[in-house]
Design a protein around this motif. Structure first.
Motif, PDB file in Angstrom:
ATOM      1  N   ALA A   9       0.748  -1.108  -0.007  1.00 17.88           N
ATOM      2  CA  ALA A   9       0.046   0.100  -0.118  1.00 17.88           C
ATOM      3  C   ALA A   9       0.917   1.260  -0.170  1.00 17.88           C
ATOM      4  CB  ALA A   9      -0.859   0.083   1.076  1.00 17.88           C
ATOM      5  N   LYS A  10       1.805   1.306   0.635  1.00 20.09           N
ATOM      6  CA  LYS A  10       2.890   2.419   0.687  1.00 20.09           C
ATOM      7  C   LYS A  10       3.349   2.758  -0.614  1.00 20.09           C
ATOM      8  CE  LYS A  10       6.620   4.369   3.625  1.00 20.09           C
ATOM      9  NZ  LYS A  10       7.461   3.996   5.030  1.00 20.09           N
ATOM     10  N   GLY A  51      -5.005   3.913   8.718  1.00 15.97           N
ATOM     11  CA  GLY A  51      -3.897   3.191   9.076  1.00 15.97           C
ATOM     12  C   GLY A  51      -3.339   2.714   7.916  1.00 15.97           C
ATOM     13  N   TYR A  52      -4.062   1.935   7.039  1.00 11.61           N
ATOM     14  CA  TYR A  52      -3.671   1.140   5.706  1.00 11.61           C
ATOM     15  C   TYR A  52      -3.197   2.058   4.719  1.00 11.61           C
ATOM     16  CZ  TYR A  52      -4.114  -1.616   1.623  1.00 11.61           C
ATOM     17  OH  TYR A  52      -3.849  -2.260   0.459  1.00 11.61           O
ATOM     18  N   LEU A  53      -3.912   3.447   4.613  1.00 17.22           N
ATOM     19  CA  LEU A  53      -3.277   4.218   3.492  1.00 17.22           C
ATOM     20  C   LEU A  53      -2.230   5.175   4.192  1.00 17.22           C
ATOM     21  CD1 LEU A  53      -6.770   5.967   2.395  1.00 17.22           C
ATOM     22  CD2 LEU A  53      -5.374   4.067   1.266  1.00 17.22           C
ATOM     23  N   ASP A  54      -2.102   4.956   5.406  1.00 16.34           N
ATOM     24  CA  ASP A  54      -0.900   5.673   6.158  1.00 16.34           C
ATOM     25  C   ASP A  54      -0.993   7.357   6.201  1.00 16.34           C
ATOM     26  OD1 ASP A  54       1.600   5.839   7.542  1.00 16.34           O
ATOM     27  OD2 ASP A  54       2.718   6.096   5.675  1.00 16.34           O
ATOM     28  N   GLY A  55      -2.340   7.885   6.436  1.00 10.06           N
ATOM     29  CA  GLY A  55      -2.491   9.116   6.517  1.00 10.06           C
ATOM     30  C   GLY A  55      -4.150   9.255   6.680  1.00 10.06           C
ATOM     31  N   ALA A  56      -4.511  10.575   7.229  1.00 13.15           N
ATOM     32  CA  ALA A  56      -5.709  10.863   7.455  1.00 13.15           C
ATOM     33  C   ALA A  56      -6.635  10.707   6.127  1.00 13.15           C
ATOM     34  CB  ALA A  56      -5.901  12.364   7.999  1.00 13.15           C
ATOM     35  N   ALA A  57      -8.015  10.169   6.423  1.00 13.34           N
ATOM     36  CA  ALA A  57      -8.769  10.053   5.118  1.00 13.34           C
ATOM     37  C   ALA A  57     -10.131  10.503   5.763  1.00 13.34           C
ATOM     38  CB  ALA A  57      -9.024   8.511   4.992  1.00 13.34           C
ATOM     39  N   ARG A 131     -10.105   2.740 -16.613  1.00 11.49           N
ATOM     40  CA  ARG A 131      -9.918   3.237 -17.872  1.00 11.49           C
ATOM     41  C   ARG A 131      -9.390   4.811 -17.856  1.00 11.49           C
ATOM     42  NH1 ARG A 131     -15.608   0.836 -20.242  1.00 11.49           N
ATOM     43  NH2 ARG A 131     -14.837  -1.176 -20.020  1.00 11.49           N
ATOM     44  N   LYS A 132      -9.772   5.243 -16.667  1.00 13.28           N
ATOM     45  CA  LYS A 132      -9.343   6.539 -16.408  1.00 13.28           C
ATOM     46  C   LYS A 132      -7.937   6.548 -15.607  1.00 13.28           C
ATOM     47  CE  LYS A 132     -14.246   8.099 -15.981  1.00 13.28           C
ATOM     48  NZ  LYS A 132     -14.255   8.990 -17.285  1.00 13.28           N
ATOM     49  N   PRO A 133      -7.054   7.630 -15.871  1.00 15.54           N
ATOM     50  CA  PRO A 133      -5.933   7.555 -15.152  1.00 15.54           C
ATOM     51  C   PRO A 133      -5.766   8.442 -13.792  1.00 15.54           C
ATOM     52  CG  PRO A 133      -5.595   9.176 -17.020  1.00 15.54           C
ATOM     53  CD  PRO A 133      -7.228   8.337 -17.056  1.00 15.54           C
ATOM     54  N   GLY A 134      -5.187   8.014 -12.925  1.00 14.71           N
ATOM     55  CA  GLY A 134      -4.860   8.651 -11.684  1.00 14.71           C
ATOM     56  C   GLY A 134      -6.179   8.652 -10.776  1.00 14.71           C
ATOM     57  N   ILE A 135      -6.730   7.360 -10.453  1.00 10.99           N
ATOM     58  CA  ILE A 135      -7.801   7.011  -9.715  1.00 10.99           C
ATOM     59  C   ILE A 135      -7.634   5.980  -8.852  1.00 10.99           C
ATOM     60  CG2 ILE A 135     -10.439   6.674  -9.353  1.00 10.99           C
ATOM     61  CD1 ILE A 135     -10.356   8.038 -12.255  1.00 10.99           C
ATOM     62  N   PRO A 136      -7.143   5.949  -7.575  1.00 10.42           N
ATOM     63  CA  PRO A 136      -6.833   4.751  -6.591  1.00 10.42           C
ATOM     64  C   PRO A 136      -8.188   4.182  -6.365  1.00 10.42           C
ATOM     65  CG  PRO A 136      -6.017   6.898  -5.843  1.00 10.42           C
ATOM     66  CD  PRO A 136      -7.095   7.112  -6.970  1.00 10.42           C
ATOM     67  N   LEU A 137      -7.918   2.686  -6.414  1.00 14.41           N
ATOM     68  CA  LEU A 137      -9.221   2.027  -6.420  1.00 14.41           C
ATOM     69  C   LEU A 137      -9.213   1.083  -5.399  1.00 14.41           C
ATOM     70  CD1 LEU A 137     -11.845   1.095  -7.749  1.00 14.41           C
ATOM     71  CD2 LEU A 137     -10.412  -0.588  -8.981  1.00 14.41           C
ATOM     72  N   LEU A 138      -9.986   1.119  -4.284  1.00 11.97           N
ATOM     73  CA  LEU A 138     -10.057   0.148  -3.260  1.00 11.97           C
ATOM     74  C   LEU A 138     -11.062  -0.761  -3.148  1.00 11.97           C
ATOM     75  CD1 LEU A 138      -9.793   3.038  -0.401  1.00 11.97           C
ATOM     76  CD2 LEU A 138      -8.209   1.081  -0.553  1.00 11.97           C
ATOM     77  N   PHE A 139     -10.987  -2.345  -2.696  1.00 15.59           N
ATOM     78  CA  PHE A 139     -11.878  -3.188  -2.588  1.00 15.59           C
ATOM     79  C   PHE A 139     -11.657  -3.907  -1.299  1.00 15.59           C
ATOM     80  CE2 PHE A 139      -8.857  -4.142  -5.666  1.00 15.59           C
ATOM     81  CZ  PHE A 139      -8.218  -5.506  -5.338  1.00 15.59           C
ATOM     82  N   ILE A 141     -11.054  -7.933  -0.186  1.00 17.00           N
ATOM     83  CA  ILE A 141     -11.021  -9.373  -0.235  1.00 17.00           C
ATOM     84  C   ILE A 141     -11.333 -10.035   1.138  1.00 17.00           C
ATOM     85  CG2 ILE A 141      -9.412 -11.148  -1.153  1.00 17.00           C
ATOM     86  CD1 ILE A 141      -8.324  -9.389  -2.861  1.00 17.00           C
ATOM     87  N   GLN A 142     -12.013 -10.979   1.275  1.00 22.40           N
ATOM     88  CA  GLN A 142     -12.473 -11.508   2.485  1.00 22.40           C
ATOM     89  C   GLN A 142     -12.478 -10.596   3.551  1.00 22.40           C
ATOM     90  OE1 GLN A 142      -9.288 -14.667   3.074  1.00 22.40           O
ATOM     91  NE2 GLN A 142     -10.325 -15.766   1.288  1.00 22.40           N
ATOM     92  N   ASN A 143     -11.525 -10.767   4.547  1.00 19.26           N
ATOM     93  CA  ASN A 143     -11.904  -9.362   5.530  1.00 19.26           C
ATOM     94  C   ASN A 143     -10.747  -8.457   5.686  1.00 19.26           C
ATOM     95  OD1 ASN A 143      -9.811 -11.244   6.199  1.00 19.26           O
ATOM     96  ND2 ASN A 143     -10.399 -11.438   8.540  1.00 19.26           N
ATOM     97  N   THR A 144     -10.311  -8.026   4.357  1.00 16.92           N
ATOM     98  CA  THR A 144      -9.134  -7.115   4.183  1.00 16.92           C
ATOM     99  C   THR A 144      -9.300  -6.177   3.067  1.00 16.92           C
ATOM    100  OG1 THR A 144      -7.706  -9.022   4.901  1.00 16.92           O
ATOM    101  CG2 THR A 144      -6.725  -7.257   3.586  1.00 16.92           C
ATOM    102  N   MET A 145      -9.072  -5.021   3.427  1.00 16.63           N
ATOM    103  CA  MET A 145      -9.173  -3.987   2.515  1.00 16.63           C
ATOM    104  C   MET A 145      -7.927  -3.793   1.658  1.00 16.63           C
ATOM    105  SD  MET A 145     -11.016  -0.524   4.419  1.00 16.63           S
ATOM    106  CE  MET A 145      -9.712  -0.717   5.840  1.00 16.63           C
ATOM    107  N   VAL A 146      -8.326  -3.762   0.222  1.00 22.12           N
ATOM    108  CA  VAL A 146      -6.903  -3.743  -0.611  1.00 22.12           C
ATOM    109  C   VAL A 146      -7.016  -2.539  -1.294  1.00 22.12           C
ATOM    110  CG1 VAL A 146      -5.690  -5.053  -2.552  1.00 22.12           C
ATOM    111  CG2 VAL A 146      -6.840  -6.136  -0.663  1.00 22.12           C
ATOM    112  N   LEU A 147      -5.895  -1.938  -1.589  1.00 22.45           N
ATOM    113  CA  LEU A 147      -5.565  -0.745  -2.587  1.00 22.45           C
ATOM    114  C   LEU A 147      -4.929  -1.465  -3.745  1.00 22.45           C
ATOM    115  CD1 LEU A 147      -5.529   2.423  -3.292  1.00 22.45           C
ATOM    116  CD2 LEU A 147      -3.107   2.219  -2.223  1.00 22.45           C
ATOM    117  N   ASP A 148      -5.820  -1.342  -4.822  1.00 23.74           N
ATOM    118  CA  ASP A 148      -5.446  -1.854  -6.230  1.00 23.74           C
ATOM    119  C   ASP A 148      -4.313  -1.396  -6.651  1.00 23.74           C
ATOM    120  OD1 ASP A 148      -5.658  -3.797  -8.008  1.00 23.74           O
ATOM    121  OD2 ASP A 148      -6.992  -2.542  -9.276  1.00 23.74           O
ATOM    122  N   LYS A 149      -3.194  -1.944  -7.586  1.00 21.91           N
ATOM    123  CA  LYS A 149      -2.172  -1.408  -8.131  1.00 21.91           C
ATOM    124  C   LYS A 149      -2.595  -0.417  -9.214  1.00 21.91           C
ATOM    125  CE  LYS A 149      -1.646  -5.211 -11.434  1.00 21.91           C
ATOM    126  NZ  LYS A 149      -0.856  -6.642 -11.846  1.00 21.91           N
TER     127      LYS A 149
END
Length: 234
Positions: A9-10, A51-57, A131-139, A141-149
């Motif tokens: 994520a970092k 905590g996952y993004l390492d910054g205020a959200a 299909r759009k550049p510059g947009i972080p995607l979160l989803f 998986i099971q019991n975990t949040m994931v930031l897509d590459k």
């Protein structure tokens, strides 16, 4: 939280911070599917995501997402309660609400100037976001949040930026204004004028040089005449 997942994520966050100017507090747009998945997997979004993004959200959604959850009835009542706790972002569908996915897509148009993250479990929406550049995607998986590459579209966009072939639409106006403020536009015009004035040697200067040569050539003859006169006087 796993160390490997945190490093993953970092690294991705560094990519978006460096290339797309994402800054804290990170604004995360969530739809009903993400809220439902968080409820099912007992994920505390508000506590775990910063905590996952390492910054205020800032967690936010739209009226269209709330309306969609309300229309789906008791099955998504818990997801609606979660979504209602988030900040509402104004969309352009006040009078005629649209689906949550359509609304979120409208919020990231024109180059995503507000730097939104999109949090969704909707595969169709995810594909359109990629299909759009510059947009972080979160989803989830099971019991975990994931930031897509970063998507191939984002990587290609950054490559063009690095080769000075492309400037984001939202930056073009600010660049022009900055140049005018610093007077760089005038300086560029002056430099161009100076280059146009530069030419070959001045013909008049060449004539002057010839005169100097004749004068220099006459000086020794004048000295010879003076010497002759002196000899005669003797």
């Amino acid at each position: 939280m796993g160390v490997t997942r945190q490093k993953h994520a970092k690294k991705i966050m560094g990519f978006y911070k460096h290339n797309f100017q994402f800054r804290e507090p990170f604004q995360v747009l969530l739809d009903g599917t993400f809220c439902q998945a968080a409820l099912r997997n007992k994920i505390q979004i508000r506590e775990q995501l910063p905590g996952y993004l390492d910054g205020a959200a800032q967690l936010c959604t739209t009226r269209c997402v709330i309306k969609e959850l309300e229309s789906l009835g008791k099955a998504l009542y818990g997801a609606k309660l979660i979504a209602q706790r988030f900040q509402l972002r104004n969309c352009s569908h006040h009078k005629n609400p649209v689906s949550g996915s359509t609304c979120l897509l409208s919020m990231i148009e024109d180059g995503n100037p507000h730097h939104y993250f999109i949090a969704t479990q909707d595969q169709d929406l995810s594909n359109k976001v990629k299909r759009k550049p510059g947009i972080p995607l979160l989803f989830i998986i099971q019991n975990t949040m994931v930031l897509d590459k970063p998507s191939p579209k984002s990587l290609a966009f950054v490559q063009k930026l690095q080769t000075n072939q492309l400037v984001p639409e939202y930056q073009k106006q600010s660049i022009v204004e900055l140049k005018e403020k610093e007077g760089l536009v005038k300086q560029e015009g002056e430099k161009r004028r100076k280059r146009k004035r530069a030419g070959g040697p001045n013909p008049l200067s060449c004539l002057k040089k010839k005169k100097k040569k004749t004068q220099e050539g006459q000086e020794p003859s004048a000295e010879k005449k003076k010497r002759r006169k002196r000899k005669r006087n003797r």
